[in-house]
Design an enzyme around this catalytic site. Structure first.
Site, mmCIF file in Angstrom:
data_model
loop_
_atom_site.group_PDB
_atom_site.id
_atom_site.type_symbol
_atom_site.label_atom_id
_atom_site.label_comp_id
_atom_site.label_asym_id
_atom_site.label_seq_id
_atom_site.Cartn_x
_atom_site.Cartn_y
_atom_site.Cartn_z
ATOM 1 N N SER A 167 0.838 -1.206 0.000
ATOM 2 C CA SER A 167 0.000 0.000 0.000
ATOM 3 C C SER A 167 0.875 1.259 0.000
ATOM 4 O O SER A 167 1.688 1.449 -0.900
ATOM 5 C CB SER A 167 -0.956 -0.042 1.193
ATOM 6 O OG SER A 167 -1.910 0.993 1.113
ATOM 7 N N ASP A 213 -9.103 -4.165 -6.044
ATOM 8 C CA ASP A 213 -8.595 -3.185 -5.096
ATOM 9 C C ASP A 213 -9.402 -1.899 -5.243
ATOM 10 O O ASP A 213 -9.364 -1.239 -6.285
ATOM 11 C CB ASP A 213 -7.110 -2.917 -5.375
ATOM 12 C CG ASP A 213 -6.432 -2.096 -4.285
ATOM 13 O OD1 ASP A 213 -7.129 -1.393 -3.538
ATOM 14 O OD2 ASP A 213 -5.192 -2.166 -4.199
ATOM 15 N N HIS A 245 -7.322 -5.071 -1.839
ATOM 16 C CA HIS A 245 -6.140 -4.297 -1.467
ATOM 17 C C HIS A 245 -5.322 -4.996 -0.381
ATOM 18 O O HIS A 245 -4.105 -4.808 -0.298
ATOM 19 C CB HIS A 245 -6.586 -2.917 -0.971
ATOM 20 C CG HIS A 245 -5.479 -1.986 -0.619
ATOM 21 N ND1 HIS A 245 -4.653 -1.400 -1.546
ATOM 22 C CD2 HIS A 245 -5.053 -1.531 0.603
ATOM 23 C CE1 HIS A 245 -3.774 -0.626 -0.956
ATOM 24 N NE2 HIS A 245 -3.988 -0.682 0.355
#
Length: 295
Positions: A167, A213, A245
């Site tokens: 991320s 995501d 995600h």
């Protein structure tokens, strides 16, 4: 604490290649054999599909907790490392968690990668809300600690370092590579960053996106990052089918397989792992794969 005990013998490929190339080079004077002498950073037996997808590799490993009070520039973490010191120096990689995450969210990768023959540092960030550029600096600070101060510094080849992140940590890994051209491999996982142009990154980069995501949609993050990267020295884009995600926060064989192959190929210059990258893997867990193969 010992994490795993393998009965698979680890051949001393490093020393064998050097000795063989040296002897044969004296006999033949061939340049190919002289080049073989440079192949000294391979670790472990010849890889197979079974070995690269196994929960643990051939190396016994240990771990050390590093308190944030002992370090500067990042929040401490856990170092996972091979216990065998007779196989030569190992490449090293630092891994950053994502926004609001701690090292526990990416801890599964530590022993999995280390048991394949790497020193791995899963780090905590200074705060859980640090932005990507801050995480980039913290990844670099953790690498500096590994090679300059850590108890395992004598096991590490400081010329073979890489970064991984999830991320905002993934965006941070790209920024770290942009800032430090000496890095040898980068793996941003479901990465997020407001910057979209990473054409200045000079390290081979594997971008891992997730098809579903909604936090860092691949169309706005992973794919533009990949497309902006230079073709040379190599890049790849792997998209996890139906994944969210948070796919990198859980043990994932597809992520592990591709990460091991990428790090082996570009941190260790181990061409035995080309077979797992070129051509692209046939895996129902992958919805899209692009690369500059062959490397």
């Amino acid at each position: 604490m010992e994490l795993t005990r393998s009965t698979v013998p680890v051949p001393r490929l490093r020393r064998t290649l050097v000795a063989l190339a040296g002897v044969l080079g004296l006999l033949t004077g061939g340049t190919a054999l002289a080049q073989a002498a440079e192949t000294t950073d391979w670790h472990g037996p010849d890889p197979t599909e079974e070995s690269i997808t196994a929960p643990r590799g051939p190396f016994d490993i240990d771990e050390e907790t590093v308190s944030r009070l002992r370090v500067t520039g990042f929040g401490g973490g856990t170092i996972y490392y091979p216990t065998d010191t007779t196989d030569g120096l190992f490449s090293a990689v630092s891994i950053s968690p994502g926004y609001t995450g701690t090292q526990s969210s990416i801890a599964w990768l530590g022993p999995r990668l280390a048991s394949q023959g790497f020193v791995v540092f899963t780090i905590d960030t200074l705060t859980t809300v640090d932005q990507p550029d801050s995480r980039a600096r913290q990844l670099q600070a953790s690498l500096d600690y590994l090679v300059e101060e850590s108890s395992v510094k004598d096991r590490i080849d400081p010329a073979r370092l890489g970064v991984v992140g999830h991320s905002m940590g993934g965006g941070g890994s790209l920024k770290a590579a942009l800032d430090n051209p000496a890095l040898k491999a980068v793996i941003p996982m479901t990465p997020w960053h407001t910057t979209k142009d990473f054409s200045g990154v000079g390290a081979p980069t594997l971008v891992i996106g997730a098809e579903r995501d909604t936090i860092a949609p691949v169309a706005r993050h992973a794919k533009p990052f990949y497309e902006s990267l230079p073709d040379d020295p190599g890049k790849a884009y792997l998209e996890l089918a139906g994944a969210s995600h948070f796919a990198p926060n859980f043990s994932n064989t597809t992520i592990a397989r591709s990460s091991i192959a990428w790090l082996k190929r570009f941190l260790d210059d181990d061409t035995r792992y080309d077979q797992f990258l070129c051509p692209h893997p046939q895996d129902p867990e992958i919805s899209d794969y692009q690369s500059t193969c062959p490397y």
